[in-house]
Design an enzyme around this catalytic site. Sequence first.
Site, mmCIF file in Angstrom:
data_model
loop_
_atom_site.group_PDB
_atom_site.id
_atom_site.type_symbol
_atom_site.label_atom_id
_atom_site.label_comp_id
_atom_site.label_asym_id
_atom_site.label_seq_id
_atom_site.Cartn_x
_atom_site.Cartn_y
_atom_site.Cartn_z
ATOM 1 N N TRP A 83 0.823 -1.214 0.000
ATOM 2 C CA TRP A 83 0.000 0.000 0.000
ATOM 3 C C TRP A 83 0.852 1.257 0.000
ATOM 4 O O TRP A 83 0.545 2.226 -0.702
ATOM 5 C CB TRP A 83 -0.979 -0.016 1.170
ATOM 6 C CG TRP A 83 -1.959 -1.123 1.034
ATOM 7 C CD1 TRP A 83 -2.069 -2.252 1.799
ATOM 8 C CD2 TRP A 83 -2.958 -1.263 0.018
ATOM 9 N NE1 TRP A 83 -3.058 -3.072 1.328
ATOM 10 C CE2 TRP A 83 -3.631 -2.489 0.233
ATOM 11 C CE3 TRP A 83 -3.351 -0.463 -1.053
ATOM 12 C CZ2 TRP A 83 -4.658 -2.937 -0.580
ATOM 13 C CZ3 TRP A 83 -4.390 -0.907 -1.866
ATOM 14 C CH2 TRP A 83 -5.038 -2.123 -1.627
ATOM 15 N N LYS A 123 -12.950 -1.513 5.610
ATOM 16 C CA LYS A 123 -12.284 -2.475 6.492
ATOM 17 C C LYS A 123 -12.982 -2.540 7.857
ATOM 18 O O LYS A 123 -13.350 -3.606 8.321
ATOM 19 C CB LYS A 123 -10.819 -2.075 6.704
ATOM 20 C CG LYS A 123 -9.978 -2.047 5.453
ATOM 21 C CD LYS A 123 -9.569 -3.428 4.999
ATOM 22 C CE LYS A 123 -8.566 -3.341 3.855
ATOM 23 N NZ LYS A 123 -8.144 -4.663 3.390
ATOM 24 N N ASP A 164 -2.031 6.525 6.385
ATOM 25 C CA ASP A 164 -3.072 5.677 5.823
ATOM 26 C C ASP A 164 -3.453 4.671 6.905
ATOM 27 O O ASP A 164 -2.696 3.755 7.215
ATOM 28 C CB ASP A 164 -2.542 4.967 4.576
ATOM 29 C CG ASP A 164 -3.552 4.005 3.959
ATOM 30 O OD1 ASP A 164 -4.646 3.824 4.537
ATOM 31 O OD2 ASP A 164 -3.239 3.431 2.894
#
Length: 238
Positions: free
Chosen positions: A76, A170, A146
């Site tokens: 990511w 999530k 993030d």
Amino acid sequence: LLSYNGSGMSVMELSHRSSWFQQIMDDAEALLRELMNIPSNYQVLFLQGGASLQFSMVPMNLAKNKKIAFVDTGSWSKKAIEEAEKMKDMQVEVIASSKEKNYASVPEIPAVETDIDYLHITTNNTIEGTCYFTAPTTNGVPVVADMSSNILSSEYNVADFGLIYAGAQKNIGPAGLTVVIVREDLIAESLPGLPSMLDYKLQAKNGSMYNTPPTFAIYVAKLVFEWIKELGGVSAIE
């Protein structure tokens, strides 16, 4: 699903300009502020586009000197780095990486130069199984995080970060909602040429409703915030 609060309409039908939905939005923000102890000088935005859009939106808004730093901890962070490198005249520096160790750990973060616009980290690396539980010390340089996969599952001091972003799917609610928590001084002025939808300042001015927001996703997020609060807050979840 069939009639919200006696309105005769589902949340999916409610106008985002209605008093019914405004109350949902206000409650969702208030609950998130309470759960994360978000200081009053931070804006809470409910946006769209997922965390992946934030890979571009953050530098477009915060990189006033066009100089940003990253910690590379896996897939990511790599994508965030690649998006930043696409931007014209942007100086992108990876100041720490655990790539040589196959991302089996998070690297120590060295001192950050004070002319850096911000340092970007990924707090939880879902594929690699590593995590930062505290923000790095940066001598006043804003930290951008993030937190897509561990927001509201670990306690963080929001004041240690300049900006936090997270795709909601999530831990918070359905895909389609992205939460951004940003310190107000970092978005006091919009950078030239920003498209309206990608302008944090404009989004904040319009209460995250410059256009129609993902209303049902925000409603479900509010329900999840209520549930977490009833359980005892983020500390109980952790």
